[in-house]
Write a protein that holds these residues in place. Sequence first.
Motif, PDB file in Angstrom:
ATOM      1  N   SER A   9       0.906  -1.225  -0.106  1.00 51.85           N
ATOM      2  CA  SER A   9      -0.227   0.052   0.033  1.00 51.85           C
ATOM      3  C   SER A   9       0.900   1.264  -0.080  1.00 51.85           C
ATOM      4  O   SER A   9       0.579   2.079  -0.584  1.00 51.85           O
ATOM      5  N   ASP A  65      -5.866  -0.573  -4.579  1.00 51.04           N
ATOM      6  CA  ASP A  65      -5.520  -1.344  -3.558  1.00 51.04           C
ATOM      7  C   ASP A  65      -6.369  -2.429  -2.772  1.00 51.04           C
ATOM      8  O   ASP A  65      -7.306  -1.924  -2.119  1.00 51.04           O
ATOM      9  N   GLU A  66      -5.861  -3.686  -3.088  1.00 48.94           N
ATOM     10  CA  GLU A  66      -6.851  -4.819  -2.575  1.00 48.94           C
ATOM     11  C   GLU A  66      -8.407  -4.484  -2.997  1.00 48.94           C
ATOM     12  O   GLU A  66      -9.132  -4.507  -1.932  1.00 48.94           O
TER      13      GLU A  66
END
Length: 240
Positions: free
Chosen positions: A41, A161-162
């Motif tokens: 991240s 991000d995910e």
Amino acid sequence: MIKVEKLYKKFGSNEVLKDISTEIKKGEVVSIIGPSGSGKSTFLRCLNLLETPTSGTVIVNGQNLSGPKKDIQKIRQQIGMVFQHFHLFPHLTVLENLTYAPMKVKGEKKALAEDKARTLLKRVGLSDKEKAYPSSLSGGQKQRVAIARALAMEPELMLFDEPTSALDPEMVKEVLEVMKDLAKSGMTMAVVTHEMGFAREVADRVLFLDHGVLVEDGEPVEFFSSPKTERARDFLEKVL
Ligand code: ADP
Ligand code: MG
């Protein structure tokens, strides 16, 4: 599109990114994978100035983000970001979520912004939801709105991000489909994900981070069939 050279990021004495150098070309889809806490991240956030690198160079779309004279607002406009937890505006309808930034930041006229928003909602399969509020949507629908909202700014580059980590399993696929479509359309994408299927099938390259170090940077076929490092082998054994 992106050039990263000798990027370091520290939080106090905690060195979270160590000497990362890599490139992402226009139209490339790169998956960033690695254990929790490995710096994925933070790496992504250094690409759109949500974090300031401690040292090193980050160039995005020809602009040096590590230089002294940078127009953060202008750079962020070129980069769409999609988070694990959607971050939609709860008090705005789906359509308003999409038109807000184009009108506010780019000064687009309402009619034009709405036209574009409707086209995007169609693209992510949510034409019937334009008047709905985020709270009435499923997780998969929320994430598709978040992707459409990012696209409404017509970014040069999309960071994820995910994007599927907070979703119930049955909703992961609909979001991945939208992302695959986007990849096919030629969008430059950096995707932090635990979806190894996506990394294997859609990505042009895989970056494997471990303890802040870019341990592997190569083609998915190679990475998944014959990882070069012990650390990557260990990781893959746990997740596959
Ligand atoms: P990942 O996304 O791979 O799970 P992160 O980039 O979120 O990893 O975090 C990497 C490391 O940096 C972790 O040790 C985390 O605690 C630390 N970290 C991340 N953000 C901050 C912050 N804002 N302040 C202090 N430490 C942070
Ligand atoms: Mg993370």
